[in-house]
Scaffold this active site. Sequence first.
Site, PDB file in Angstrom:
ATOM      1  N   SER A 142      22.098  13.599 -17.395  1.00 52.86           N
ATOM      2  CA  SER A 142      21.145  13.910 -16.323  1.00 52.86           C
ATOM      3  C   SER A 142      19.731  13.715 -16.842  1.00 52.86           C
ATOM      4  O   SER A 142      19.472  13.896 -18.037  1.00 52.86           O
ATOM      5  CB  SER A 142      21.291  15.366 -15.893  1.00 52.86           C
ATOM      6  OG  SER A 142      20.793  16.220 -16.896  1.00 52.86           O
ATOM      7  N   ASP A 143      18.809  13.344 -15.936  1.00 54.34           N
ATOM      8  CA  ASP A 143      17.416  13.433 -16.360  1.00 54.34           C
ATOM      9  C   ASP A 143      17.125  14.922 -16.558  1.00 54.34           C
ATOM     10  O   ASP A 143      17.822  15.792 -16.024  1.00 54.34           O
ATOM     11  CB  ASP A 143      16.460  12.798 -15.340  1.00 54.34           C
ATOM     12  CG  ASP A 143      15.096  12.493 -15.976  1.00 54.34           C
ATOM     13  OD1 ASP A 143      14.826  13.006 -17.093  1.00 54.34           O
ATOM     14  OD2 ASP A 143      14.297  11.762 -15.371  1.00 54.34           O
ATOM     15  N   TRP A 144      16.094  15.206 -17.316  1.00 48.85           N
ATOM     16  CA  TRP A 144      15.832  16.588 -17.758  1.00 48.85           C
ATOM     17  C   TRP A 144      15.487  17.494 -16.567  1.00 48.85           C
ATOM     18  O   TRP A 144      14.389  17.441 -16.017  1.00 48.85           O
ATOM     19  CB  TRP A 144      14.723  16.572 -18.794  1.00 48.85           C
ATOM     20  CG  TRP A 144      15.213  16.445 -20.208  1.00 48.85           C
ATOM     21  CD1 TRP A 144      14.838  17.245 -21.262  1.00 48.85           C
ATOM     22  CD2 TRP A 144      16.157  15.514 -20.756  1.00 48.85           C
ATOM     23  NE1 TRP A 144      15.495  16.867 -22.407  1.00 48.85           N
ATOM     24  CE2 TRP A 144      16.308  15.809 -22.128  1.00 48.85           C
ATOM     25  CE3 TRP A 144      16.912  14.470 -20.220  1.00 48.85           C
ATOM     26  CZ2 TRP A 144      17.175  15.099 -22.963  1.00 48.85           C
ATOM     27  CZ3 TRP A 144      17.770  13.761 -21.052  1.00 48.85           C
ATOM     28  CH2 TRP A 144      17.895  14.073 -22.388  1.00 48.85           C
ATOM     29  N   GLY A 145      16.468  18.274 -16.152  1.00 43.34           N
ATOM     30  CA  GLY A 145      16.256  19.124 -14.990  1.00 43.34           C
ATOM     31  C   GLY A 145      16.668  18.435 -13.702  1.00 43.34           C
ATOM     32  O   GLY A 145      16.258  18.846 -12.621  1.00 43.34           O
ATOM     33  N   GLY A 146      17.492  17.429 -13.801  1.00 42.97           N
ATOM     34  CA  GLY A 146      17.878  16.665 -12.618  1.00 42.97           C
ATOM     35  C   GLY A 146      19.132  17.183 -11.922  1.00 42.97           C
ATOM     36  O   GLY A 146      19.510  16.684 -10.864  1.00 42.97           O
TER      37      GLY A 146
END
Length: 737
Positions: A264-268
């Site tokens: 995942s993108d960071w916090g996605g």
Amino acid sequence: MKRQFLLLVALLVPFMLSAQQKQQPIYLDPNAPIEERVEDALSRMTLREKIAIIHAQSKFSSPGVRRLGIAELWCTDGPHGIRPEVLWDEWDQACWTNDSCVAYPALTCLAATWNRDIALRYGVSIGEEARYRDKDVLLGPGVNIYRTPYCGRNFEYMGEDPYLASQIVVLYVQGVQQQGVAACVKHYALNNEELYRHQTDVDLSDRALYEIYLPAFKAAVVEGGAWSIMGSYNKYRGTHACHNHRLICEILKGEWGFDGAVISDWGGVHSTEEAVLNGLDLEFGTWTDGLTEGASNAYDNYYLALPYLKLIESGVFGTEELDDKVRCVLRLTFRTAMNPYKPYGAMCSEEHVDAARTIAEEGIVLLKNKKANLPVARDAKRIVVVGENAVKMMTVGGGSSSLKVQREVSPLEGLERYYAGRAEVAWVRGYVGDVTGEYNGVVTGQNLADSRTAEELIAEAVEAARTADHVIFIGGLNKSEQQDCEGADRTQYGLPYGQDEVIRALAAATKHLTVVIVSGNAVAMPWVDEVESVVQAWYLGSESGNAIARVLSGEVNPSGKLPFTFGMKIEDYPSHSGECQFPNPDKVYYHDDIFVGYRGFEKRGIKPLFAFGHGLSYTTFKYSDLKVSSEVMGVDDSLRVSLTVTNTGKCAGKEVVQLYVADKESSLVRPIKELKGFEKVELNAGESKEVSFVITRDALSFYDDQKGEWRAEVGEFELLVGAASNDIRLKGGFILQ
Ligand code: BGC
């Protein structure tokens, strides 16, 4: 007796060793097939160990399995250099003193080289730095398509054309992965603007998705063999991209057979259920400081941590999806962290510095050069440099790609060094832009503060310019908020900080003005007719100044070509006209469809400021003898297209020969032409070389929305060979039957 004993030992040792090896579990045997290692490790893991391995344990790492000796995975940004260490739970600097890197040119510059060998060298070099720093996953490269020049992160991507981006990304990925470091291709998919990236909900035709936005990701996976991919923040048809069934299960893992890890993108991540069911393998960055959940260990509260465990324990989910995720993470671990055969890597070596400079030199684009204003005349005695970007450190800023470099040669420093003993190089400020000089705790240490008024600065610049043999204005954008930076888009197409006025004043004061634009995006140039030369210099990294000096002086002949269209004004871009809006906080439909970049400019007959593929040289090239191997081609056959390129000027140079294909008879609307081949050739003065391309059905096909497949329709095709999308030199054709 002693000899006999030694002989006995020598005979027995191999058997003793192999007996020991046999006892070693398969998953620890680097020579065992990777799938056997994966299944063996999986079979030994407890439920909690499986849950632990699919989410972060710190800002940039995920845990392995300590009990079993399965290694942690360490990630790093990416994509232009190796990010300095941050604290375990925070974005703040860890303040290590051994983590300064070489900054390579931004990926727009790499794309502008149009050079596959250079792309491989880039990947190898940055991969070696990642490896030396003991990183397993490099968060890059980025291949989101350049849809609008307002997108704050375009500088991290490879331009507007799916074919060009695909060709370049494959070699970058392979170069990185040869070092035993996974490339993590990002941001999959449709992350084409920044400001509302967490909420923008993109919809578009399948045709635009397959023809424009996905090809570079597909190439990275299918041809490049990427070991990981990053799911982006935005939504696609209502669901966040990193756990989007269509994007990940159907297309990435289904159609393309991706067997790596989806990160995942960071916090996605936004939902446990969706993350479980829709193919996400590894969750990073939720509550992005890692602590805001207020629990003793926020990582336990990640969507794929205890909430998932509870759903398994309560019987909502079985372990089938979990095992699949663990397999993907283990595969990634065995390919990287637990690959004992990987090279050792290197940091800040002379080879890396040389690579950074060579990439920069090949990517710089000479946009305009009236009356051979460049290279700077050999007898020039006084060169006046104007502009903040001549001195500002550009490796700090821009968001997650911000770097801490061992050294950065500014354009002014590069010019001063190059001309030392030959000409005087003076610098005046010209304008005041961004003077902060800090990103995430990395400080440039430069004091750029200046309290003088714009009028005073312009007057000083004009006075200096009057006494110069050549004036070089170095400006553009600067990676500060809204000026090519993650998390915020640009809000104006024109140059900021009153630079247009400075350039106009300089143009009136000298007959030898070169404007160098440092940016990752196109900008308006209302003064273009008033200046002699324009150079697009991108963000060039550690060797910026040396590369610029060598190109402006003629030591290096420029050979970069634009990887995206420079429009005259923002409304000329298909993404900013008609029904298209910008920015997009909610639902957005891509009405520009497949007509992105030059495809859109050409369809609407809009003349660009500088066209896709444009780039001048200090020499000239002649194109001749186009030969097409046959007048007809069967759908499953191929054609050979060849031509001769001759260097007709006085110095050696490199030319990017571009092949565009036009479908003359089609059941649905197609772009006027599309790039389907390119070759960069090096030629001495007077030298000729043959360049050839092979055309297969791939180059002729479009994506049929209705049938859900690629189709090459029989009929007439035109072949257009040239030096830019608007500079076609030779034409040929054939019939597909
Ligand atoms: C960016 C990614 C980056 C990640 C880790 C995110 O905000 O979108 O590109 O790799 O942070 O720094």
